[in-house]
Enzyme design. Structure first.
Site, PDB file in Angstrom:
ATOM      1  N   GLU A   3      -4.461   4.628  11.214  1.00  0.00           N
ATOM      2  CA  GLU A   3      -3.945   4.254  12.351  1.00  0.00           C
ATOM      3  C   GLU A   3      -4.173   5.041  13.685  1.00  0.00           C
ATOM      4  O   GLU A   3      -3.383   5.789  14.188  1.00  0.00           O
ATOM      5  CB  GLU A   3      -2.438   4.030  12.256  1.00  0.00           C
ATOM      6  CG  GLU A   3      -2.171   3.077  11.086  1.00  0.00           C
ATOM      7  CD  GLU A   3      -0.562   2.867  10.816  1.00  0.00           C
ATOM      8  OE1 GLU A   3       0.314   3.596  11.524  1.00  0.00           O
ATOM      9  OE2 GLU A   3      -0.062   2.029  10.114  1.00  0.00           O
ATOM     10  N   ASN A  59      -8.607   3.470   8.491  1.00  0.00           N
ATOM     11  CA  ASN A  59      -7.856   2.546   8.280  1.00  0.00           C
ATOM     12  C   ASN A  59      -6.919   2.057   9.360  1.00  0.00           C
ATOM     13  O   ASN A  59      -6.446   3.073  10.029  1.00  0.00           O
ATOM     14  CB  ASN A  59      -6.864   2.838   6.962  1.00  0.00           C
ATOM     15  CG  ASN A  59      -6.001   1.520   6.287  1.00  0.00           C
ATOM     16  OD1 ASN A  59      -6.802   0.709   5.917  1.00  0.00           O
ATOM     17  ND2 ASN A  59      -4.874   1.804   6.159  1.00  0.00           N
ATOM     18  N   HIS A 101      -1.127  -6.628   8.089  1.00  0.00           N
ATOM     19  CA  HIS A 101       0.216  -7.056   7.781  1.00  0.00           C
ATOM     20  C   HIS A 101       0.316  -8.213   8.867  1.00  0.00           C
ATOM     21  O   HIS A 101       0.406  -8.031   9.906  1.00  0.00           O
ATOM     22  CB  HIS A 101       0.957  -5.858   8.391  1.00  0.00           C
ATOM     23  CG  HIS A 101       1.068  -4.750   7.335  1.00  0.00           C
ATOM     24  ND1 HIS A 101       1.706  -4.903   6.141  1.00  0.00           N
ATOM     25  CD2 HIS A 101       0.359  -3.613   7.681  1.00  0.00           C
ATOM     26  CE1 HIS A 101       1.120  -3.705   5.461  1.00  0.00           C
ATOM     27  NE2 HIS A 101       0.575  -2.693   6.241  1.00  0.00           N
ATOM     28  N   GLU A 104      -3.796  -3.747   3.016  1.00  0.00           N
ATOM     29  CA  GLU A 104      -2.198  -3.694   2.896  1.00  0.00           C
ATOM     30  C   GLU A 104      -1.791  -5.193   3.036  1.00  0.00           C
ATOM     31  O   GLU A 104      -0.782  -5.296   3.787  1.00  0.00           O
ATOM     32  CB  GLU A 104      -1.861  -2.644   3.890  1.00  0.00           C
ATOM     33  CG  GLU A 104      -2.147  -1.369   3.683  1.00  0.00           C
ATOM     34  CD  GLU A 104      -1.509  -0.165   4.764  1.00  0.00           C
ATOM     35  OE1 GLU A 104      -0.766  -0.639   5.278  1.00  0.00           O
ATOM     36  OE2 GLU A 104      -2.303   0.876   4.935  1.00  0.00           O
ATOM     37  N   ASP A 154       0.046  -8.172   3.717  1.00  0.00           N
ATOM     38  CA  ASP A 154       1.285  -9.225   3.427  1.00  0.00           C
ATOM     39  C   ASP A 154       1.283 -10.210   4.453  1.00  0.00           C
ATOM     40  O   ASP A 154       0.893  -9.801   5.468  1.00  0.00           O
ATOM     41  CB  ASP A 154       2.525  -8.323   3.147  1.00  0.00           C
ATOM     42  CG  ASP A 154       2.782  -7.285   3.951  1.00  0.00           C
ATOM     43  OD1 ASP A 154       2.212  -7.325   5.183  1.00  0.00           O
ATOM     44  OD2 ASP A 154       3.414  -6.058   4.031  1.00  0.00           O
TER      45      ASP A 154
END
Ligand code: XIL
Length: 449
Positions: free
Chosen positions: A159, A200, A236, A264, A266
């Site tokens: 990030e 990432n 996400h 990651e 979702d």
């Protein structure tokens, strides 16, 4: 007792085949191929973030059976491994790595350089540039050396960017300048030359200002000869909002000569979940999977928790949830079958989907125990049922009530009695049994078939 004995006799010829089938796939869908086998056949990774404290029982069974990669959800973060300076807590991270070894899984290390979840001593300290630099190098070197050779890929930097593509203001960019990223990658390569090194981020799934900044960084790192092997797209996502440029974006990173991983995934929805939302979610999961499957340098997809009971979403996004492929009760959701379908597996949900069976030991003494299985339906119903499980530690059913149970080897099958085959939507049925045990009495996963 009687019905058990006669069951044994009738099952005896099929004993080996039945036993092998259930041992190979002891979970929710015994007849289906686990996601990890489907993914492996396509040369892809299917992973999940996991919480080391939960890696037993049903959670552990599914984590081991369905995924060929695991990422510790928090256990490898700086605040977890070095809560006070020079004092390390490796136990949870070690647990994930040993679980992975035991289940022949890759590990994604997460994460070494981040603005968040840093220990207080670091975040609140006052450091010169030279001090900060050596603290970071030590951290990277210590953690990567501990797990050297056992981590397939590391999210080295997490990030780094703002939404507009500028560098995020962090302890690292402020204290060391923007080249902290190149330095971190260089130290990381030296610490474990076998690990793939990733940068990432989130909101970099589609082509946009942030992903373009990341693209330009990776391009320049490659040109400078800085070690960088991959780009992680966290993903996400929000229901119905898979970026249409996802595949194109993956492809442009791949064309730079780096791997891409969805790290990651979702897909959150406003609660309550409805059948229509779950169907949209399945389509969204499929779109993400398909985009990765379509690009050879997309190594695979990791979901950020595989069950709704283990997702960060409800804690962080007010009113949202149901973001993962399994319900809170470990029933595969339509999203699970969408993932399977994209990996070349069956997409059909078995009858009684929306129904789950939960096993518990209600009483236990020196050599015996009383077990109970509760079958509950929510978003589905049953007109008859069979509950199957495999005993892992030599347990034997001796007597059952409210079900007809037979055991052959380690495999137990219990079907409904004449009066309790119906489980309505929103209802449940419970049956019980007595059994024998010795040594240990772990709870198996019960599947409905
Ligand atoms: C999350 C964890 O899942 C939560 O348990 C924790 O409280 C906060 O962090 N991006 C990341 C992950 O890179 O490390 C975050 O994980 C989710 C967002």
């Amino acid at each position: 007792m009687r019905s058990l004995r006669s069951g044994l006799v009738t099952l005896v010829t099929g004993l080996t085949a039945l036993g092998a089938l259930l041992v190979a796939a002891p979970g929710a869908q015994a007849a289906d191929t686990p996601l990890r086998d489907l993914a492996a056949a396509k040369g892809k990774v299917i992973g999940s973030a996991v919480n080391p404290a939960k890696l037993t029982g049903t959670y552990g069974d599914i984590a081991g059976r369905e995924f060929n990669s695991v990422t510790p959800d928090n256990a490898m973060k700086w605040e977890s491994v070095e809560p006070s300076r020079g004092s390390f807590n490796w136990a949870p991270a070690d647990q994930v790595v040993s679980f992975a070894t035991a289940h022949n899984q890759q590990v994604r290390g997460h994460t070494l350089v981040w603005h968040s979840q840093n220990p207080g001593w670091l975040a609140n300290g006052t450091w010169t540039q030279a001090q900060l630099s050596s603290i970071l190098q030590d951290h990277i070197t210590t953690e990567m050396t501990r797990y050297k050779g056992r981590i397939a890929a590391w999210d080295v930097v997490n990030e780094a960017f703002n939404e507009d593509g500028t560098y995020r203001s962090t302890i690292w960019s402020n204290g060391l300048g923007q080249d902290y990223i190149a330095q971190a990658l260089t130290w990381a390569r030296a610490a474990d030359p076998g690990a793939k090194l990733y940068i990432n981020d989130y909101n970099v799934e589609g082509v946009n200002a942030k992903s373009t900044a990341l693209y330009n960084l990776v391009k320049s790192l490659k040109e400078r000869g800085v070690p960088i092997d991959g780009v992680g797209l966290q993903a996400h996502l929000i229901l119905g909002q898979v970026p249409s440029s996802l595949q194109q974006n993956i492809q442009r990173f791949a064309d730079l000569g780096v791997d891409v991983a969805i790290t990651e995934l979702d897909i959150r929805m406003q609660l309550p979940a409805t059948d229509a939302k779950l169907a949209q979610q399945a389509a969204d999961y499929k779109a993400v999977m398909d985009a990765c499957v379509a690009v050879s340098r997309c190594v695979g997809v990791t979901v950020w928790g595989f069950t709704d009971s283990d997702s960060w979403v409800p804690d962080v996004f007010d009113g949202y949830g149901a973001a993962t492929p399994y319900t809170e009760n470990f029933a595969p959701k339509p999203a699970y079958y969408a993932i399977a379908g994209s990996l070349g597996g069956g997409t059909t949900q078995p009858p009684g989907d929306g129904c789950t069976a939960v096993y518990s030991v209600v009483n236990q003494w020196s050599t015996g125990f009383t077990g109970q299985v509760r079958i509950s339906c929510s978003g589905g119903s049953l007109s008859s049922w069979r509950a199957n499980w495999t005993f892992g530690a030599g347990q034997r059913v001796t007597q059952a009530w409210n079900a007809n149970c037979t055991q052959s080897g380690t495999a137990v099958t219990c079907s409904n009695a004449s009066y309790n085959g119906t489980v309505p939507d929103g209802g449940s049925v419970t049956f019980g049994f007595n059994g024998t045990w010795s040594g240990s009495n772990p709870a198996p996963v019960v599947t409905l078939g």
